[in-house]
Design an enzyme around this catalytic site. Sequence first.
Site, PDB file in Angstrom:
ATOM      1  N   LYS A  13      -0.861 -11.829   1.642  1.00 25.11           N
ATOM      2  CA  LYS A  13       0.580 -12.717   0.546  1.00 25.11           C
ATOM      3  C   LYS A  13       1.372 -11.864   0.568  1.00 25.11           C
ATOM      4  O   LYS A  13       1.598 -10.677   0.967  1.00 25.11           O
ATOM      5  CB  LYS A  13      -0.361 -12.236  -0.502  1.00 25.11           C
ATOM      6  CG  LYS A  13      -0.153 -11.335  -1.461  1.00 25.11           C
ATOM      7  CD  LYS A  13      -0.712 -10.238  -2.987  1.00 25.11           C
ATOM      8  CE  LYS A  13      -0.520 -10.651  -3.777  1.00 25.11           C
ATOM      9  NZ  LYS A  13       0.869  -9.319  -3.867  1.00 25.11           N
ATOM     10  N   LYS A  18       2.825  -7.550   5.351  1.00 31.03           N
ATOM     11  CA  LYS A  18       3.214  -8.050   6.720  1.00 31.03           C
ATOM     12  C   LYS A  18       4.055  -7.928   7.649  1.00 31.03           C
ATOM     13  O   LYS A  18       3.956  -7.605   9.023  1.00 31.03           O
ATOM     14  CB  LYS A  18       2.868  -9.862   6.520  1.00 31.03           C
ATOM     15  CG  LYS A  18       1.930 -10.052   5.345  1.00 31.03           C
ATOM     16  CD  LYS A  18       2.061 -11.913   5.656  1.00 31.03           C
ATOM     17  CE  LYS A  18       2.870 -12.399   4.762  1.00 31.03           C
ATOM     18  NZ  LYS A  18       3.872 -11.917   3.302  1.00 31.03           N
ATOM     19  N   LYS A  44      10.753 -16.469   5.002  1.00 31.99           N
ATOM     20  CA  LYS A  44      11.832 -15.648   3.831  1.00 31.99           C
ATOM     21  C   LYS A  44      12.667 -14.701   5.370  1.00 31.99           C
ATOM     22  O   LYS A  44      13.877 -14.431   5.669  1.00 31.99           O
ATOM     23  CB  LYS A  44      11.087 -14.688   3.380  1.00 31.99           C
ATOM     24  CG  LYS A  44      11.311 -14.330   2.435  1.00 31.99           C
ATOM     25  CD  LYS A  44      10.919 -12.827   1.679  1.00 31.99           C
ATOM     26  CE  LYS A  44       9.528 -12.468   1.920  1.00 31.99           C
ATOM     27  NZ  LYS A  44       9.148 -10.808   1.998  1.00 31.99           N
ATOM     28  N   ASP A 130      -0.479 -17.589   2.059  1.00 32.99           N
ATOM     29  CA  ASP A 130      -1.392 -19.057   1.206  1.00 32.99           C
ATOM     30  C   ASP A 130      -1.366 -19.467   1.589  1.00 32.99           C
ATOM     31  O   ASP A 130      -1.060 -20.999   2.204  1.00 32.99           O
ATOM     32  CB  ASP A 130      -0.596 -19.296  -0.041  1.00 32.99           C
ATOM     33  CG  ASP A 130      -1.165 -19.054  -1.001  1.00 32.99           C
ATOM     34  OD1 ASP A 130      -2.696 -19.104  -1.329  1.00 32.99           O
ATOM     35  OD2 ASP A 130      -0.017 -18.301  -2.286  1.00 32.99           O
TER      36      ASP A 130
HETATM   37  P1  ADP Z   1       5.673  -8.947   3.623  1.00 34.11           P
HETATM   38  O1  ADP Z   1       5.658  -9.114   5.539  1.00 34.11           O
HETATM   39  O2  ADP Z   1       4.029  -9.532   3.616  1.00 34.11           O
HETATM   40  O3  ADP Z   1       6.615  -9.784   2.184  1.00 34.11           O
HETATM   41  P2  ADP Z   1       6.496  -6.433   3.254  1.00 34.11           P
HETATM   42  O4  ADP Z   1       6.696  -6.038   5.052  1.00 34.11           O
HETATM   43  O5  ADP Z   1       7.759  -6.975   3.758  1.00 34.11           O
HETATM   44  O6  ADP Z   1       5.748  -7.180   3.121  1.00 34.11           O
HETATM   45  O7  ADP Z   1       6.777  -4.849   2.560  1.00 34.11           O
HETATM   46  C1  ADP Z   1       7.101  -5.530   1.400  1.00 34.11           C
HETATM   47  C2  ADP Z   1       7.404  -3.738   0.739  1.00 34.11           C
HETATM   48  O8  ADP Z   1       6.151  -2.584   0.315  1.00 34.11           O
HETATM   49  C3  ADP Z   1       8.581  -3.250   1.535  1.00 34.11           C
HETATM   50  O9  ADP Z   1       9.779  -2.712   1.127  1.00 34.11           O
HETATM   51  C4  ADP Z   1       7.655  -2.134   2.835  1.00 34.11           C
HETATM   52  O10 ADP Z   1       8.551  -1.227   3.601  1.00 34.11           O
HETATM   53  C5  ADP Z   1       6.735  -2.286   1.801  1.00 34.11           C
HETATM   54  N1  ADP Z   1       5.595  -1.186   2.312  1.00 34.11           N
HETATM   55  C6  ADP Z   1       4.614  -2.032   3.386  1.00 34.11           C
HETATM   56  N2  ADP Z   1       3.361  -1.158   3.838  1.00 34.11           N
HETATM   57  C7  ADP Z   1       3.652   0.376   3.746  1.00 34.11           C
HETATM   58  C8  ADP Z   1       3.635   1.138   3.917  1.00 34.11           C
HETATM   59  N3  ADP Z   1       1.818   1.579   4.459  1.00 34.11           N
HETATM   60  N4  ADP Z   1       4.083   2.492   3.300  1.00 34.11           N
HETATM   61  C9  ADP Z   1       5.292   2.404   2.630  1.00 34.11           C
HETATM   62  N5  ADP Z   1       5.654   0.749   2.106  1.00 34.11           N
HETATM   63  C10 ADP Z   1       5.370  -0.163   2.956  1.00 34.11           C
HETATM   64 MG    MG Z   2       7.434 -10.795   5.792  1.00 39.43          MG
END
Ligand code: ADP
Ligand code: MG
Length: 292
Positions: A13, A18, A44, A130
Amino acid sequence: MGIKTKQIAIYGKGGIGKSTTTSNLSAALSRLGYKVMQFGCDPKSDSTNTLRDGTYIPTVLDTLREKSGVNAHEVIFSGFNGVYCVEAGGPSPGVGCAGRGIITAVELFKQQRIFEELDLDFVIYDVLGDVVCGGFAVPIREGIAQHVFTVSSADFMAVYAANNLFRGIQKYSNSGGALLGGVIANSINLPYAREIIDDFAEQTKTQVVEYIPRSVTVTQCELRGKTTIEAAPDSAQAQVYLALAKKIAGHTESKAPAPMGVQELRDWAGKWGKYLLALETGEIRQELTANI
Ligand code: ADP
Ligand code: MG
């Protein structure tokens, strides 16, 4: 498609981690000596940021809109330790289908035989989770990826999205679709979070590949525009990403999952809700690792 190129899709999600997990996985695989391409498939278009010092790259779809006859090399950018970075991009806002966009972007690479030319060991697709609209199911449905992994925390909405993804995988599993490698459990800091995600994996007949803690190291590195593997290679968190990379490199057998039905998932969540409440009120006192 390169015979030896392993194609992996990472779903989950929005906001679940991810891109963070995928970028650290790509960086770790490159550290292990593999040739890796990270293919962002989220409108994005920020999948590869931390592999490139926080910078954005032109997307495949934007480049195709600007001119005809695009050479795939124009949309491949070099990232940390030689990881090849690509962003598929999105359709024009309000028109077009994101799934079509992903197909168009991947087709460009296939037609020009880029995976063979670059002699890649891994192509990792970072895909918004999704499956409901169908468009994002493209890497599964069209047999683009061979193995799917889902990033999920123990939060219900993340599990709900993972379960939906499993339904998508199950649906195409008999017609050449990608199969499920397992769950990458993210932001797992409390014992009960691990219990919840373990139970979800067991119920749906899959496995947890790695437990990744929520860590301030990740935040610090992200704010510097870097992966943890690059900016904090000696940290405990980097070791977790390296362990994940080794498991994914050695992974061969994926399976069709057994997703829960809507009511089944509700009942499952309700059961855990009662358990957590009982823990809070002290009604249950044993270690948090006890089985319900
Ligand atoms: P997605 O790609 O699923 O939309 P992101 O990888 O961009 O999500 O992560 C969203 C936020 O959560 C980012 O700011 C990221 O740094 C933080 N984040 C994700 N995993 C961790 C983790 N294991 N520890 C700390 N922060 C995390
Ligand atoms: Mg992402």
